[in-house]
Design an enzyme around this catalytic site. Structure first.
Site, short mmCIF file in Angstrom:
data_model
loop_
_atom_site.label_atom_id
_atom_site.label_comp_id
_atom_site.label_asym_id
_atom_site.label_seq_id
_atom_site.Cartn_x
_atom_site.Cartn_y
_atom_site.Cartn_z
N GLY A 78 5.58 4.50 2.74
CA GLY A 78 5.94 5.64 2.93
C GLY A 78 6.42 5.47 4.64
O GLY A 78 7.49 5.90 4.94
N GLY A 121 0.71 -1.28 0.00
CA GLY A 121 -0.02 -0.01 0.00
C GLY A 121 0.84 1.30 -0.03
O GLY A 121 2.05 1.21 0.35
N CYS A 122 0.28 2.39 -0.40
CA CYS A 122 1.06 3.50 -0.54
C CYS A 122 1.52 4.11 0.84
O CYS A 122 2.45 4.62 1.17
CB CYS A 122 0.19 4.57 -1.18
SG CYS A 122 -1.50 4.86 -0.86
N PHE A 123 0.48 4.19 1.97
CA PHE A 123 0.83 4.65 3.11
C PHE A 123 2.10 3.88 3.87
O PHE A 123 2.84 4.23 4.48
CB PHE A 123 -0.39 4.97 3.96
CG PHE A 123 -1.25 6.00 3.50
CD1 PHE A 123 -0.82 7.27 3.82
CD2 PHE A 123 -2.40 5.76 3.23
CE1 PHE A 123 -1.56 8.30 3.39
CE2 PHE A 123 -3.43 6.98 2.92
CZ PHE A 123 -2.94 8.16 2.95
#
Lengths: 335, 335, 335, 335
Positions: A153, A148-150
């Site tokens: 990060g 996932g993107c979050f």
């Protein structure tokens, strides 16, 4: 040339994957699919590809798929994805799946946040596609769960601390702001331009579905249970996630300690750049890079991590994973 | 205190009208209506009014309306409006109508761009609510047709030239850029934030429905038929219309001629400000002012006209009209 | 009519103060000053006031000031302000000071973050102008230290918890995002449009000058020392501060506990609105309101607080203070 | 591999040229120069290249330049450029010049809009680098004058009409809106984010320096004198120029005539795409493509032309020219 199919090519991640693959020297798009009502010439679905891509997005035909591609990017929504992935694998393709369906190993957790899991066999074999932490597992995999993107990060941001067991594992707070492309392509009230423009707000308070993914991977890296308070916000810009991550060090750390730790940890990672000042989200937009700055404030560690949610947070990372799967230069198409 | 009702209060023009009326010293909101599915407390429909407005938006009840208000702002869509206006007038209210239904006197023209006209009796009596040109007619009117946003920008921009018969009436080109609020509150693909942000594009090429309104009013002011090429665009900002208007003077004009003409023409108009440099759209946002700069380029006259599409282009102008109708200071609530 | 002077009227806070005072029914602008190179007609300095304000911004003349005004808004930078305030007080005016010079009672702390304090006598008498917490002290004051924008957002956000001694005072993290107007009006590299647009970044890592102000006021409210990790960011929008505040409750709290506490605490405060969902920054833009939502996530309390940095965070709050000082309705000009 | 130097690499066009060349398969950056105060590692000057480019930007050393490069991109301001170009040519390099110094053949015209011309010898030899119209001349050139951004948008937009002598040559109006990157990298009041955001305004009214360039090239294509009213505006977005071009056809034209003409004219041009609907500026951002839609409105021809001002309007076009100069595939690095 690696032959690539994209299943569910009509959304924003599909568009970015097409864009990168058009520039890739050792891979080529061969087959694109979407729901029937979203099919058509790529240059009609995405006018930015006018004159740049002669392909059609077609309804999925497994026979045609199997004949034309070696690897499938599965850009389908959660739940839908696990209905297709087994068939893609059976057809002999390697699969890079963009959904959450193969990211969470504990099906009890998955089923709490999503729905019943219908493909537990493949779930077991799936590898988490964050190359900076799982490169060796990815090499020989058939099924990669693209992060996932979050979580991307966050984990890149505090991975070095987790790996070295330096932080109190109940102290992590991830305050993240994503650009609006994270909402996907379907119009909605909050993302109607006159409502979203000049705006900023939090959402999924207390319960974002990326939280269990974050905790699982963090725990796996730390070798211990990890508790994460994740709070996403959305801002009036297109691309990027800025994660501001707060945590308490087990013992006092200085900025120098952190700089040394992070520079050493990521010294061989092309796509993770350790800065000595706050990252600007704009500097990672449309790239596969993650800019990280670890700092100290009031005795706590504060890590700033910036990525493009659609590139390192989705399609770029998928291509990075593809490059690894097929023995290509990991940066191919992504420099 | 003038008692004001808003019919169709749940959209952007309704919101702006509420905002202005909350600050008005001599008028008060008494009754707000919308379609049943858009009713509720004002502060729920528009969270920016939380704690600022205790009113409800309710389904329309004519008896209640007639008892509570003296004037109705009719913020309904074209066609729907002319179904309600006769009843509002019959109930003894003065009506300021935001739709196109009472703007175009020639029903043949109206019916070409919109649909059959069902209230020709009131159409005849309606007054065009552009105070800078029709103030005297507005004073005693029962029904005011509040001008369209683009026509307001255009007519204020070239009215002095038309009135003085200074331009070739086949030479007018109105190149206008509106903010996204002009699209209304319903989400759509083009106005989905990730599509609209950082974007700019033309629309209604060859056929915008404001064109006949522009031509009718321009002709009325010029006393002759006028032909206007109107080309709207939409930009990635919330508010405002910048009209760049090109036309050929009958005889050569200088910047000084224009400055003198415009300053004299608008010297008593509070809401029209003649500048000596290009207007910045931001300087008129959230105000009822129009900033105009008439210039000369390559022998042609180029007039720049800036308004807020929701204020001088809609709700602010409606309140200016209301102030005139009820003998109030024309700037009340609008300074 | 209260007669108001603005000292340092040529910046963004000056512009907003002018805007509000033009709409105020019981106060009027009488005198505006700035550095000689920034003087001129208000409508030239700020073209948005064209036709709306006939005043000049002039170099400061104390005699003229004393004759024309009862209260001075001192919109000067830190350090400069304390050179002027004593003279303004001596001239018999009440003063509302926008700088940090009279906010921090402990001069040792002030001098660590700013510079030597040269007006300790008045510092002692100054009252902190956050009406929701210090209304009674403001009533009779001669000198009001108008709060910083970030401290306003933070203190309104966690004041109810501090006042009731409900949170661990070493656990507070304030992650705030401000709009670009917080940077002031002087062009700089980071705020050059092509650099700032589509961007988001943190600044003042570990050391923002609002931190000691926050800690002093928080401690004063809590009756105990308070430690705050404050991390500001700036985003690509004009107005507003969204503060996302994390803290640990002394004993477990539910969303219902928080809603009850906050609604009760602020029930008589017009400008603080307690929501039951995430505040959208856009809903407080150009208003003096603070929207707050207290929530629980992973056992921690997370409070979202939204203000307009130039209004409730500066000029609007100054006018609220002025209304209190002169016995006017506190909401005058601010509704 | 073609070896490329960039003279004046520290601005926005330099940054875009670096970005494209890093992805180019048959060209490589070998030498970068700027003014001494703007020198340093590429990744420090432009943090987005962190980890992506190991080069330094150095003060110019002609010997080093001559040894390291075959072609120089000269990204210097007007006037400065013609001081360097002769030396670059003498050093045996091919030169692609981004300034206006070699675009305008008539030195009287040049000197009216700019300053005295000091390199008339090379001016005569320079070729105008718009490949869609001057490809054959470019092939063997030593010095290419890379076109201005606005002229590129205009000429691509009406070139087919000019070439076929279809429009009245006194009727052309070019209403263009550029993104803010067109202003260059130096901070200024108008481009300070809080001033530019949500704004739109015209500039260079009556006298933009791109006008004579436009008229010269248009005349050259039309084989007759051409008169152009060019009015630029700047909008609150980063990239792109949308040109809305109005002109009168010599004899009546239909949308079908235009579609046929344009599709035929550009059928072999990779970077010009003829659409059948209004181009969206966002679809050409960060690409070397020009999207064109020719339409008819009120008897006039209206052509919409969209490019990225920094790519097709500057650095991308320069690389397209370089590809032609060195016999590479014209689309190399630009797809």
């Amino acid at each position: 040339m690696v032959k690539v199919a994209i299943i569910g090519a009509s959304g924003y991640t599909g568009s970015d994957a097409i864009d990168i693959l058009l520039k890739h020297n050792n891979a080529e798009l061969t087959y694109l699919t979407a729901l029937p009502e979203e099919c058509g010439a790529v240059e009609d679905i995405f006018p930015k590809f006018k004159g740049r891509c002669g392909l059609e997005i077609e309804p999925l035909d497994f026979t045609k798929l199997a004949e034309s591609a070696e690897v499938a990017f599965c850009c389908l929504p959660h739940k839908v994805s696990m209905g297709f992935v087994p068939k893609l694998l059976d057809a002999g393709l390697k699969v890079i799946d963009f959904s959450a369906d193969y990211r969470i190993k504990d099906t009890a957790v998955y089923e709490k946040y999503y729905q019943q899991h219908t493909d537990k066999a493949n779930l077991e074999k799936a590898v988490y596609g964050l190359p900076e932490f799982y490169r060796e597992e990815i090499v020989g995999a058939d099924l990669v769960a693209n992060p996932g993107c979050f979580p991307t990060g966050l984990i890149l941001g505090i991975g070095p601390l987790l790996k070295n067991n330096l932080i109190k594992i109940n102290s992590i707070i991830d305050n993240a702001v994503t650009g609006s492309s994270g909402a996907g392509k379907n119009p909605s009230k909050n993302f109607h331009f006159p409502n979203m423009n000049e705006n900023l707000f939090a959402y999924s308070i207390g319960c974002h579905r990326h939280m269990p993914e974050m905790e699982q991977i963090a725990a796996n890296i730390a070798g211990d249970e990890v508790n994460i308070l994740f709070q996403p916000h959305v801002g009036a810009f297109d691309r990027g996630i800025l994660s501001t991550i707060y945590c308490e060090p087990k013992k006092s750390m200085t900025a120098d300690n952190l700089a040394e730790l992070y520079n050493e940890f990521y010294k061989d990672e092309h796509f993770v750049q350790v800065l000595d000042c706050a990252p600007h989200l704009k500097n990672v937009a449309e790239t596969n890079y993650c800019h990280i700055y670890p700092a100290v404030s009031k005795g706590k560690v504060v890590v700033f991590s910036a990525i493009d949610n659609l590139v390192k947070g989705a399609s770029g990372q998928a291509i990075q994973n593809m490059n690894i799967l097929f023995g290509l230069d990991e940066t191919d198409g992504l420099k």
